[in-house]
Design an enzyme around this catalytic site. Sequence first.
Site, PDB file in Angstrom:
ATOM      1  N   CYS A  22       0.847  -1.179   0.000  1.00  0.00           N
ATOM      2  CA  CYS A  22       0.000   0.000   0.000  1.00  0.00           C
ATOM      3  C   CYS A  22       0.892   1.242   0.000  1.00  0.00           C
ATOM      4  O   CYS A  22       1.735   1.395   0.892  1.00  0.00           O
ATOM      5  CB  CYS A  22      -0.896  -0.006   1.228  1.00  0.00           C
ATOM      6  SG  CYS A  22      -1.906   1.464   1.371  1.00  0.00           S
ATOM      7  N   PRO A  23       0.723   2.128  -0.957  1.00  0.00           N
ATOM      8  CA  PRO A  23       1.587   3.309  -1.016  1.00  0.00           C
ATOM      9  C   PRO A  23       1.320   4.310   0.114  1.00  0.00           C
ATOM     10  O   PRO A  23       2.162   5.131   0.428  1.00  0.00           O
ATOM     11  CB  PRO A  23       1.248   3.927  -2.375  1.00  0.00           C
ATOM     12  CG  PRO A  23      -0.099   3.410  -2.711  1.00  0.00           C
ATOM     13  CD  PRO A  23      -0.211   2.064  -2.084  1.00  0.00           C
ATOM     14  N   PHE A  24       0.153   4.234   0.771  1.00  0.00           N
ATOM     15  CA  PHE A  24      -0.162   5.186   1.830  1.00  0.00           C
ATOM     16  C   PHE A  24       0.637   4.923   3.098  1.00  0.00           C
ATOM     17  O   PHE A  24       1.003   5.847   3.805  1.00  0.00           O
ATOM     18  CB  PHE A  24      -1.662   5.149   2.158  1.00  0.00           C
ATOM     19  CG  PHE A  24      -2.524   5.491   0.988  1.00  0.00           C
ATOM     20  CD1 PHE A  24      -2.492   6.747   0.427  1.00  0.00           C
ATOM     21  CD2 PHE A  24      -3.360   4.538   0.437  1.00  0.00           C
ATOM     22  CE1 PHE A  24      -3.275   7.059  -0.649  1.00  0.00           C
ATOM     23  CE2 PHE A  24      -4.150   4.840  -0.648  1.00  0.00           C
ATOM     24  CZ  PHE A  24      -4.107   6.105  -1.199  1.00  0.00           C
ATOM     25  N   ASN A  80       3.425   2.896   2.993  1.00  0.00           N
ATOM     26  CA  ASN A  80       4.759   2.556   2.526  1.00  0.00           C
ATOM     27  C   ASN A  80       5.181   1.183   3.025  1.00  0.00           C
ATOM     28  O   ASN A  80       6.295   0.997   3.516  1.00  0.00           O
ATOM     29  CB  ASN A  80       5.769   3.625   2.947  1.00  0.00           C
ATOM     30  CG  ASN A  80       7.052   3.498   2.171  1.00  0.00           C
ATOM     31  OD1 ASN A  80       7.075   2.957   1.071  1.00  0.00           O
ATOM     32  ND2 ASN A  80       8.138   4.002   2.732  1.00  0.00           N
ATOM     33  N   ASN A  81       4.268   0.228   2.909  1.00  0.00           N
ATOM     34  CA  ASN A  81       4.535  -1.117   3.393  1.00  0.00           C
ATOM     35  C   ASN A  81       3.561  -2.071   2.722  1.00  0.00           C
ATOM     36  O   ASN A  81       2.493  -1.669   2.280  1.00  0.00           O
ATOM     37  CB  ASN A  81       4.350  -1.168   4.908  1.00  0.00           C
ATOM     38  CG  ASN A  81       5.016  -2.368   5.530  1.00  0.00           C
ATOM     39  OD1 ASN A  81       5.579  -3.199   4.833  1.00  0.00           O
ATOM     40  ND2 ASN A  81       4.951  -2.449   6.847  1.00  0.00           N
TER      41      ASN A  81
END
Length: 125
Positions: A1-3, A5-6
């Site tokens: 998930c880019p929000f 960062n993991n």
Amino acid sequence: CPFVNNCVGLRNYLYFCFFLFDLVVACAVILGVMAPQMPEVLFETQPVTTAHRVRIIVAFMVALFAECSLAPFFVFHLQLILMNETTLEFLTKRSRRLRRRAAAEGDSLENDYSRGVMENFTEVC
């Protein structure tokens, strides 16, 4: 998930869902706080500067867009938790090709890992 960062997986799915919940609640609070100001800004019942008017309208629209985008996303993930499925399993089950193949072979597309709504919820949370 880019929000976050993991990669969202088994060990951090709870925190991802809490993150979505926090975002939905925060956007709802912002909308609730700014809603009484919108008629004043739009219908010019009180004198306000153009810069203030633009800031209020833009902030309200951004919060409204975020709420309309994130609330269904959160509900979708809550649905996945209650059914004890991953996103990949959900999308595979929705596939027309897979449904046709399962119907031809007489297989069921039911989730074998579901333990019931409450146990699925307590397993994640």
